[in-house]
Write a protein that holds these residues in place. Structure first.
Motif, short mmCIF file in Angstrom:
data_model
loop_
_atom_site.label_atom_id
_atom_site.label_comp_id
_atom_site.label_asym_id
_atom_site.label_seq_id
_atom_site.Cartn_x
_atom_site.Cartn_y
_atom_site.Cartn_z
N MET A 50 0.80 -1.22 0.00
CA MET A 50 0.00 0.00 0.00
C MET A 50 0.84 1.27 0.00
N LEU A 52 2.63 2.37 2.38
CA LEU A 52 2.73 2.98 3.71
C LEU A 52 4.14 2.80 4.26
N THR A 76 0.89 6.31 -1.27
CA THR A 76 -0.32 5.57 -0.96
C THR A 76 -1.53 6.08 -1.75
N GLU A 77 -1.65 7.41 -1.80
CA GLU A 77 -2.81 8.00 -2.48
C GLU A 77 -2.87 7.53 -3.92
N VAL A 80 -3.90 3.89 -4.20
CA VAL A 80 -5.35 3.76 -4.05
C VAL A 80 -6.04 4.16 -5.35
N SER A 81 -5.52 5.21 -5.99
CA SER A 81 -6.14 5.68 -7.23
C SER A 81 -6.07 4.64 -8.34
N PHE A 108 -13.62 8.77 -2.23
CA PHE A 108 -12.90 10.00 -2.57
C PHE A 108 -12.27 9.91 -3.95
N PHE B 168 -16.52 16.09 -0.84
CA PHE B 168 -15.52 15.07 -0.56
C PHE B 168 -14.35 15.67 0.20
N GLN B 184 -5.23 8.29 4.14
CA GLN B 184 -4.35 7.95 3.03
C GLN B 184 -4.89 6.74 2.28
N GLY B 187 -7.16 7.23 -0.43
CA GLY B 187 -6.61 7.87 -1.61
C GLY B 187 -6.46 9.37 -1.45
#
Lengths: 242, 292, 235, 313, 420
Positions: A50, A52, A76-77, A80-81, A108, B168, B184, B187
């Motif tokens: 991830m 992290l 991480t962001e 996730v995307s 998000f 958001f 985090q 995302g």
């Protein structure tokens, strides 16, 4: 199509090396169990995937819809995307947000925002308890409900690959069973690829296609089927000291 | 037994005053309550907002409230930059609380002196049609000079509340102080969210400043008067809660107003703060704060 | 039956709507080596926090050597002889290793005669006295954590996952250390996941699952208990 | 630094201060020196709670002004000698510290800080309404021309402050190395672990608050004689709170030498800026210096020196 | 001059710590300068007044030097910023006197002067003080002089005019409300008013103070209004002056006479801001255009001052501090010339013995160094429309009611609505 391939991974904290030269893979559509007791490196591995924790060496490749990404070194962001979501150990909900707010924040990611209403409906259908408690603060719910919310929240981001770290932690046996079954169910409906770290051996194997046993940061045994793992002595030795 | 209409007037005046305090405290509720950034220099930014409003009002004849709204843009950017500095120097090193406090004390000084050097030490005020006008509602007299700030403040609070609970980004701001890591995993970059939120918090200072200069003339050093009141409102209100903060501000306002009107103005701030100590001692979560 | 050193009776702890511990009763004899096991999140750490006074309890009682501990702050429990080590080591970062031990010696040293140097020698940190905890390795940090708990000259030591994340040989080091302590008369409760260590150490084993005590007795019996097996391995 | 060397240095400092006083003909040295010493005392006092135990006190002005006003009140009633006033000021501020601490020290640090801010505001209102000490119109305190030791009264004030500052630093240093010091350090590093090590955290924090408040009150007691006229806005000036927090931070918290270095550096810079750059810009420099120091050397001068020496404390 | 000041500001700002040299006005000539030292607030709450005073002193110095200095020696100002904090003042004056060895000292404001007094007294220095109240009542120092025209009874002087006017009204007022800020000047102003009220047999129906940090003055005005007083006497500082007047207007509170010792009604920007709200308000002035005929040299000085004030961000009309600052400097100048040197004893005696012809008229110092005659102007604002500073340049904007020799009109009462 979505898969993860980890090769020669090494990682740790400060001077302490937790994982050494670890290679494994999760193929598209599989549910892979990561087995082993506490402190053997399961969570560290998940953290590396991830973003992290930055691995000291090795690579983590994720293939999503034909495009391959090197995850090591990514934020991480951004991971996730790509469509990789994690249900963290201890659930890590936002305790002072309501159930619904927790779910919404899960969406998000840009792709997920568009399908927010559909996913919320999906979560409420999958977990009717959450619908009943939509305006309740997440922190005031019981452990089982929290685990459901954490699962639901991760699904809100429209992931292709779902990582789950110790879903059974803090749950009564009956709830553990239900949670594990739910994961299998969700995986089916959402067409996910799942990597699940779990110490509860039998429960994990009920839904896993394959599994790896990690001991002291290395793959001690790779079982190509649940049966193979079930028959292995290593597990009992490791778990119960027998 | 005091005259009921006098009591009513005092209460209404207190509510209006509290509304203005809420505008000053709003930025602190965001920075301190939600982001854990002890921005002691916030009142100095409020005064800076007042001076910016004065410039726009004086040179272009722009309505003060509008001027305050216009200044939210530049103030937002200022806030983002300030947060970046704060983050690189303290947060990312993990030694935020103590050093951060002193850092913002320094910023308070610098802001004040920059105002003296650029705008002079004289009193500045703005012109608007509603300053000096009152409306009567039954036996209650409402000076527009206090009503306008109250309305704008409540409007700003509502708008931000909507933004926080509906968008958001807003929800991410609410979440960032609760669990950075979990955020985090959704995302979201916590640093970006905090920069944004801090930008918003400083932007509210522009509006609060325009309200301040509507109520009274300003000079560079008056921001210090508000540090105590604003922080008290945020802590009393239960840190991150807007409504708690608003209620606490209004309680401070009403106490000041009633004590001033009915008893002795000299004790008004002491009594308002007198509330704070027992509240902290016996109900450390503040008056309203979401439980947990 | 001799008088128990620690008596826990009907201990219950809730967090909001979540019951972390429900009606736990337990007696520990002087000099005993007790293993406390249970899957992650079963309430072991909460149990430690409740008996050491870090968390207030909702119902029940805790008695050490005939003295009720309920309502006493942690530091008084430590002074009465109940020491604990933390799961994640929490050293005093700005003090040296030796000074870390000096704190409990000064404040809770119940007539113990060991010096800092002796204690450090015993846990194998002899050469590190002047270093800061930040410079220690993981296992050294664990040893420091144990040494600090021991510096309070406890009669009962609760070691909370003192071995998590350590290698086999390191686990053995800590294990040996704990056994040596027990030889010196310290009663020890070992909370641990590493079953090899638990089995080697414990004279008696208690298993918590989801905040309830489901087994208590001879280690070999306990790990063959159906409920325990189910809790660990699933059904 | 060994004990012997420390005490030798302390004594030497007092002697040198006294000798310099004999040699220096202009009184500016005494006035400026007084101000430096006053801040050494305040910063050291703040550091006992803030640096050793990690609890940030915003209310320095309250403790300091209380000492000053007790001095005004007693002086008006009986005009006792200065040392008596200092003791009285210290006792009063210490008691306030005890009251305040027992109410708020159970709270998380930041709430304690806000509570101290409230204390400053409430006590200013009380003093403003206390007519006996001049209330809002202020009190005149005419100092005698000649001090009891011969020499001018400001000389006497300077020596008094010198003795107090050295004593406070010695006290801080003793605390730092004592059982109490280890307990406070443990609290600062990890309060729960401190409790588990048998440290009575609440009691120690209270003790530190009382000690810190007492020293602040003692620092304030001679103030009325220094300024000759005291009114609440100047006694409660924000500058006291700001400086006493900034100085230990700039010097380095956690050790006795940090606040001393910070106080000397900041007062000297402020004084130099004030008497050389005669405009608003002097405050700007102080602000920039403070911000610059805190951002670039977060562990203060002491931390910087340690880093250079390679000690990774 | 403009350039000089502007450059100095820029220079000091830009170079910060390095710019240590610009404090003393650089001088071209060789003669040893006469140095005049002072502590002057440039930051903090008193900066507004401090900056205006300093600017006037610089104008004066420039003029003197242009005329060839005093006795052939140039004057040079040495000033430090005390940040409005009295605790800085003792150090500043010992620095000025013991290190810089200035020849003369000037002080400004009550609480920034008192800390300087013991220091000046120990060194036998003449203290030329501006804008302070009744300091020497405590010290009785014979070399202290104050140019604020309070006269021998300072506290009474602030309110004497107001009450004399009030008692001349028909019907005679019976009751008075007293209100003041919790601070030194206002407290003393109200104390004086309390005396006056007793002297005139008025019943005090309200007597309260408020903290200077008050934001909304509505409740205070309401509190006063419920006591229904004939007169309202206020002792206040600029921000509260504005707050009280605005609130009184908004709540349509119109007693027979409203005003008193209000600091701030003299300040250009606050005047312009309040505008017509000031109509019928009674306050004090030291100078205003209505008095211009009596003091013909003030207007030309203000013409120099006003453009500089605008660029420096200080009081742009300059009716308050500049004339009296200038006057203080003139007294010093004439005394030095009269004595023919800087001997402090002689200077002190000379100033006591001499009648000075200054920009604000003939003045003579009496006991405790105060003016022998009080000369506070009590004025009433009239005929103002809307907001704006320029209307205050008209002699009709402020009618002088007291003292009799300067009177330009009769009191208007009861107080009318703001827009007349």
């Amino acid at each position: 199509m979505s898969s993860i391939t980890i090769s020669h991974l090494g990682a740790g904290y400060g001077k302490v090396r937790v994982i050494q030269d670890l290679s494994m893979e999760v193929r598209s559509g599989e549910t892979v169990a990561l087995l082993g007791t506490n402190g053997n490196g399961k969570s560290t591995l998940i953290k590396c995937v991830m973003g992290l924790l930055t691995p000291a060496e090795g690579s983590i490749k994720a293939e999503i819809d034909g495009v391959t990404h090197e995850l090591a070194g990514m934020r991480t962001e951004d991971i996730v995307s790509l469509g990789i979501a994690l249900v963290p150990e201890g659930r890590r909900l936002f305790p002072r947000l309501t159930v619904e707010e927790n779910l919404t924040i899960g969406a998000f990611r840009r792709v997920a925002r568009k399908v927010l209403p559909r996913n919320i409906d999906f979560c409420f259908e999958a977990f009717p308890r959450l619908k009943e408690r939509r305006t309740q603060l997440a922190g005031s719910m019981s452990g089982g409900e929290q685990q459901m919310l954490a699962l639901g929240r991760a699904l809100m981001s429209e992931p292709r690959i779902l990582l789950i770290d110790e879903p059974s932690v803090g749950l009564a046996p009956l709830l553990v069973k239900r949670t594990i079954e739910k994961i299998a169910e969700l995986k089916q409906e959402k067409q996910l690829t799942v990597l699940m770290a779990e110490q509860n051996f039998h429960q994990a194997l009920r839904i896993a296609d394959r599994g790896y046993v990690i001991v002291h940061g290395e793959i001690a045994f790779a079982g190509n089927s649940a049966a193979e793992l079930n028959e292995n002595d290593l597990i009992k030795k490791l778990y119960m000291g027998l | 037994m005091p005259d009921p209409s006098a009591v009513l007037n005092a209460v209404v005046a207190g509510v209006l005053l509290g509304g203005f305090y809420a505008a000053v405290a709003l930025g602190i509720a965001i920075a301190f309550g939600m982001l854990d950034i002890p921005n002691l220099s916030h009142p100095a930014f409020v005064v800076m907002g007042a001076f910016a409003t004065w410039v726009l009002n004086n040179t272009f004849g722009i309505d003060p409230v509008l001027a305050g709204l216009i200044m939210t843009g530049p103030f937002f950017i200022l806030g983002v930059l300030l947060y970046r500095l704060y983050h690189t120097c303290f947060e990312s090193r993990g030694e935020a609380p103590l050093q951060g406090l002193a850092f913002f004390f320094g910023i308070l000084f610098i802001t004040e002196v920059v105002l003296v050097l650029t705008a002079g030490a004289d009193y500045r005020s703005v012109q608007a049609d509603y300053i000096g006008v009152s409306v009567n509602l039954g036996s209650v007299t409402l000076p527009l000079r206090m009503v306008v700030p109250f309305v704008v403040s409540i409007g700003m609070l509502l708008a931000l509340q909507q933004f926080l609970s509906r968008s958001f980004t807003g929800r991410a701001i609410l979440a960032v102080s609760q669990d950075k890591l979990a955020l985090q995993l959704m995302g979201v970059s916590p640093t970006r969210i905090k920069a944004l939120a801090f930008g918003i918090s400083i932007a509210t200072a522009a509006v609060a400043g325009s309200l301040l200069i509507i109520i009274q003339p300003v000079e560079p050093s008056i921001g210090r008067d508000f540090i105590g009141r604003a922080f008290a409102a945020v802590v009393l209100g239960g840190m991150g809660s807007f409504w708690g903060m608003l209620i606490a501000s209004i309680i401070l306002g009403i106490t000041e107003s009633i004590v001033s009107d009915m008893w002795n103005p000299s004790w008004a701030p002491a009594i308002a703060f007198g509330f704070l100590l027992p509240t902290l001692a016996f109900r450390s979560g503040g008056l309203l704060g979401r439980k947990l | 039956m001799t008088d128990a050193l620690l008596v826990v009776d009907g201990l219950t702890k809730r967090f909001g709507g979540f019951t972390a511990l429900s009606d736990i009763s337990l007696r520990i004899q002087p000099g005993e080596r007790l293993g406390l096991i249970g899957p992650n999140g079963s309430g072991k750490s909460t149990f430690t926090n409740c008996i050491s006074g870090t968390l207030p309890i909702d119902a029940g009682s805790v008695t050490l050597d005939g003295r009720r501990l309920d309502g006493l702050p942690s530091h008084q429990r430590t002074r009465l002889g109940l020491a604990r080590s933390f799961q994640l080591p929490r050293p005093f970062g700005s003090l040296t290793v030796a000074e870390n031990l000096r704190v409990p010696m000064l404040y809770a040293g119940r007539g113990g005669t060991d010096t800092e140097a002796e204690l450090l020698e015993m846990v194998g940190l002899g050469g590190k006295a002047a270093q800061r905890p930040g410079d220690l390795t993981q296992v050294e940090m664990r040893k420091l954590e144990l040494a600090r708990a021991m510096a309070a000259s406890p009669r009962l030591l609760v070691a909370d996952e003192a071995m998590a994340g350590l290698s086999n040989s390191e686990v053995d080091e800590i294990l040996a250390l704990l056994l040596r302590l027990n030889d010196q008369g310290v009663t020890i409760v070992l909370i641990e996941h590493i079953m090899r260590a638990v089995m080697a150490f414990s004279q008696r084993l208690v298993c918590l699952v989801a905040g309830r005590k489901i087994a208590d007795g001879d280690p070999q019996d306990v790990i063959r208990n159906d409920d325990v097996l189910k809790a660990y391995l699933g059904e | 630094m060994s004990n012997l060397r420390f005490w030798a240095c302390g004594l030497l400092l007092v002697l040198v201060g006294w000798l310099l006083g004999r040699l220096v003909s202009n009184e500016y040295a005494f006035f400026a020196g007084y101000s430096v010493l006053q801040y050494i005392l305040l910063a050291t006092a703040w550091n006992i709670l803030g640096g050793y135990a990690g609890y940030v006190n915003f209310g320095t002005a309250a403790f300091f002004a209380l000492g000053a006003y007790v001095s005004v009140a007693l002086n008006k009633l009986y005009a006792p000698p200065l040392p008596v006033l200092i003791v009285a000021g210290g006792v009063a501020s210490g008691l306030i510290g005890l009251l305040m601490g027992s109410l708020t020290l159970k709270l998380r640090g930041v709430f304690f800080s806000i509570a101290t801010l409230a204390l400053a505001i409430v006590s200013q209102a009380v003093i403003t309404n206390w007519e006996f000490v001049g209330g809002s119109s202020g009190a005149y305190v005419l100092r005698p021309r000649v001090g009891p030791l011969g020499g001018s009264y400001i000389e006497y004030l300077f020596y008094t402050m010198l003795v107090m500052a050295v004593a406070a630093v010695a006290l801080a240093r003793t605390v730092e190395r004592s059982k109490l010091g280890f307990g406070l350090a443990a609290i600062r590093d990890d309060e729960a672990a401190a409790e588990a090590s048998g440290v009575p955290t609440l009691k120690l924090k209270l003790l530190a608050t009382v000690a810190s408040g007492t020293l602040m009150g003692m620092a304030g007691a001679p103030l009325p004689f220094y300024v000759a006229y005291l009114d609440p806005p100047s006694a409660f000036n924000l500058a006291y709170a700001v400086n006493t927090i900034a100085m230990p931070l700039v010097g380095g918290t956690g050790t006795w030498i940090g606040p001393v270095l910070g106080a000397i550096l900041l007062t000297v810079v402020q004084e130099t800026a004030m008497v050389t750059i005669s405009s608003a810009a002097n405050l700007l420099i102080v602000g920039l210096l403070m911000v610059g120091f805190i951002t670039l050397a977060p562990n203060g001068i002491v931390g910087m020196v340690r880093k250079l020496r390679g000690d990774r404390r | 001059m403009t350039q000089n000041i502007a450059r100095r500001t820029v220079f000091a700002t830009a170079l910060g710590g390095v710019a240590a040299t610009m404090v003393r006005t650089p001088l071209a000539w060789g003669a040893d300068p006469i140095t005049i030292g002072c502590s002057m607030p440039q930051t903090g709450a008193l900066a507004s007044n401090g900056k205006a005073v300093l600017l006037t002193m610089q104008i004066w110095a420039e003029e003197v030097n242009a005329k060839g200095g005093i006795m052939g020696r140039p004057v040079q100002l040495v000033y430090y910023d005390d940040q409005s904090n009295p605790a800085n003042v003792p150090r500043i004056y010992t620095k000025l006197l013991d290190v810089d060895k200035v020849d003369l000292i000037v002080t400004n404001g009550t609480n920034l002067t008192v800390p300087a007094m013991p220091i000046a007294m120990e060194r036998g220095k003449v203290v030329m003080c501006m804008f302070s109240l009744a300091i020497n009542e405590k010290f009785h120092y014979d070399r202290f002089f104050q140019t604020m025209p309070y006269g021998p009874d300072g506290k009474a002087a602030i309110s004497a005019g107001f009450f004399e006017i009030a008692m001349g009204m028909t019907p005679k007022p019976m009751t008075v409300a007293l209100v003041g800020a919790d601070a030194e000047f206002s407290k003393n102003a109200v104390a004086g008013a309390r005396e006056q009220a007793r002297k005139h047999g008025l019943r005090v129906v309200y007597d309260r103070t408020y903290p200077p940090s008050t934001v909304d003055f509505g409740p205070i005005i309401r509190g006063i209004a419920t006591t229904n007083p004939d007169l309202v006497y206020i002792g206040s500082y600029p921000l509260d002056t504005t707050g009280l007047i605005r609130s009184a207007r908004e709540l349509s509170f119109r007693p027979k006479l409203f005003g008193g010792g209000m600091v701030g009604t003299q300040n250009a920007s606050l005047k312009g801001d309040l505008g017509e709200m000031l109509n019928d308000v009674v306050s004090y002035e030291l100078y205003c255009p209505a008095a211009a005929g009596h003091f013909p040299r003030v207007a030309p000085m203000l013409e120099k001052y006003q453009p500089l004030a605008a660029t420096n961000g200080v009081d742009t009309l300059g009716y308050y501090s500049p004339p009296f600052t200038y006057c203080s400097m003139e007294v010093l100048e004439q005394a030095v010339k009269g004595v023919g040197g800087l001997d402090q004893d002689k200077l002190g005696k000379y100033i006591h013995a001499t009648k000075f012809d200054t920009i604000v008229g003939d003045i003579k110092f009496g006991a405790d160094g105060e003016w022998t005659e009080p000369r506070m102007l009590t004025v009433q604002f009239r005929g103002l429309k809307g907001q704006g500073v320029d209307q205050f340049k008209s002699p009709s904007a402020e009618v002088i009611l007291h003292p009799a020799q300067y009177r330009t009109g009769e009191v208007h009462h009861p107080m009318g609505p703001a827009a007349q």
